[in-house]
Scaffold this active site. Structure first.
Site, PDB file in Angstrom:
ATOM      1  N   HIS A  56      -9.465  19.230 104.777  1.00  0.00           N
ATOM      2  CA  HIS A  56      -9.697  18.552 103.496  1.00  0.00           C
ATOM      3  C   HIS A  56     -11.161  18.586 103.088  1.00  0.00           C
ATOM      4  O   HIS A  56     -12.046  18.875 103.891  1.00  0.00           O
ATOM      5  CB  HIS A  56      -9.228  17.084 103.560  1.00  0.00           C
ATOM      6  N   ASP A  75     -13.582  15.547 101.241  1.00  0.00           N
ATOM      7  CA  ASP A  75     -13.390  14.097 101.215  1.00  0.00           C
ATOM      8  C   ASP A  75     -13.002  13.568  99.836  1.00  0.00           C
ATOM      9  O   ASP A  75     -13.620  13.921  98.826  1.00  0.00           O
ATOM     10  CB  ASP A  75     -14.653  13.391 101.738  1.00  0.00           C
ATOM     11  N   HIS A 114     -13.364  20.425 105.897  1.00  0.00           N
ATOM     12  CA  HIS A 114     -13.528  20.103 107.312  1.00  0.00           C
ATOM     13  C   HIS A 114     -12.210  19.608 107.880  1.00  0.00           C
ATOM     14  O   HIS A 114     -11.310  19.196 107.135  1.00  0.00           O
ATOM     15  CB  HIS A 114     -14.645  19.081 107.527  1.00  0.00           C
ATOM     16  N   ARG A 171     -19.834   7.001 109.646  1.00  0.00           N
ATOM     17  CA  ARG A 171     -19.827   7.910 108.497  1.00  0.00           C
ATOM     18  C   ARG A 171     -20.435   7.266 107.260  1.00  0.00           C
ATOM     19  O   ARG A 171     -20.146   6.120 106.945  1.00  0.00           O
ATOM     20  CB  ARG A 171     -18.402   8.341 108.164  1.00  0.00           C
TER      21      ARG A 171
HETATM   22  C1  OGA Z   1     -14.423  12.217 107.858  1.00  0.00           C
HETATM   23  C2  OGA Z   1     -13.542  13.044 108.662  1.00  0.00           C
HETATM   24  C3  OGA Z   1     -14.214  14.155 110.635  1.00  0.00           C
HETATM   25  C4  OGA Z   1     -14.387  13.898 112.095  1.00  0.00           C
HETATM   26  O1  OGA Z   1     -15.072  11.324 108.421  1.00  0.00           O
HETATM   27  O2  OGA Z   1     -14.513  12.436 106.636  1.00  0.00           O
HETATM   28  O3  OGA Z   1     -12.779  13.785 108.124  1.00  0.00           O
HETATM   29  O4  OGA Z   1     -14.887  14.804 112.772  1.00  0.00           O
HETATM   30  N1  OGA Z   1     -13.777  13.012 109.978  1.00  0.00           N
HETATM   31  O5  OGA Z   1     -14.051  12.805 112.554  1.00  0.00           O
HETATM   32 MN    MN Z   2     -13.174  13.786 105.931  1.00  0.00          MN
END
Ligand code: OGA
Ligand code: MN
Length: 285
Positions: free
Chosen positions: A107, A109, A261, A276
């Protein structure tokens, strides 16, 4: 003559990790205020490589916020509450007994928002003894490697993103249960161009993703499904990706406007805890 990509860096070291995207940055301490030259060079490296990786940067929340503010404006995530005192820092975690990892699907974000975040920054706090890597994919390359005919058709289309597609909704449930906001039951939807033009580089990138893109605007789901399926397969071909192996204190800063990602869920029985921050973005066009 030097090409832009060959102009040397003076205040940071930049080492590519793969052919498609990703560079590891060293020679910088993100806990301290950045010089103008460091900021400018980090921006240049980020726009060129789409995702930057840093090692051994165990920033306190205040320092993490300061680093994020040197790149953009932190914004809140609609579904999950921030950590104590920091509404813009969410904990992305999977606990020993949990089976599902947050965002565990390819995806970009929150593309179901009118203004999806420009960037996301992840800081590893606790990592499993193996696994839990994150994959990234280059959506400029995904677009550039399609045929001219398909590119021209995609240029005319818009995609409808929703927050409630089943495969991704279930990756949020554990976190909504533990840290959910009151409004977490809401559903969001936004329409964006299938091919967007990056506001800083001027390059065109493929802006659909299997987690949130539900259909093409004006098309039914059934009509959209075959073409979307083909694009979702194409956009994550191995040669368009890179893979990051986390250590505590590692940071990844990625550009949601031109990269996807996908965190790999291969560490059942172990904890993984990340912090995050997402940074405000413009309306895709
Ligand atoms: C995010 C996600 C990625 C991860 O935090 O947006 O997709 O590596 N996580 O945890
Ligand atoms: Mn993400």
């Amino acid at each position: 003559m030097l090409m832009a990509s060959q102009v040397a860096y003076r205040s940071i070291a930049v080492d590519r990790v793969a052919g498609a995207l990703g560079a590891e940055i060293s020679g910088i301490d993100l806990a301290r205020p950045l010089s103008d030259e460091q900021r400018t060079e980090l921006r240049r490296a980020w726009l060129e490589h789409l995702v930057l990786f840093f090692r051994d940067q165990p920033l306190a929340p205040e320092q993490f916020m300061a680093f994020a503010r040197s790149i953009g404006r932190p914004v809140e995530y609609p579904f999950v509450r921030g950590i104590e005192g920091y509404p813009e820092i969410i904990e992305v975690k999977k606990l020993e007994h949990e089976r599902v990892n947050f965002g565990g699907i390819w995806h970009s974000d929150t593309t179901y928002l009118e203004h999806p975040p420009m960037a996301s920054i992840l800081l590893a706090r606790e990592v499993p003894p193996f696994g839990g890597d994150t994959l990234f994919a280059n959506m400029y390359l995904a677009y550039d490697t399609l045929s001219p005919g398909l590119r021209a058709s995609l240029d005319t289309l818009k995609g409808v993103s929703t927050s409630s597609k089943a495969d991704v909704s279930k990756t949020r449930e554990d976190r909504i249960r533990s840290d959910g906001k009151d409004e977490a039951r809401q559903s969001y939807q936004a329409v964006h161009p299938v091919v967007r033009t990056h506001p800083e580089t001027g390059r065109r990138s493929l802006y659909v993703n299997v987690a949130h893109t539900d259909r093409f605007e004006g098309w039914t789901q059934a009509e959209s499904e075959p073409l979307l399926r083909m694009l979702h397969e194409h956009q994550v071909r191995p040669e368009l990706t890179c893979r990051f192996v986390w250590r505590p204190g590692s940071i990844a800063l990625w550009d949601n406007r031109c990269a996807l990602h996908n965190p790999v869920n291969d560490y059942h029985g172990y904890r993984r805890v990340m912090h995050r921050i997402t940074l405000e973005g413009d309306r895709p066009r």
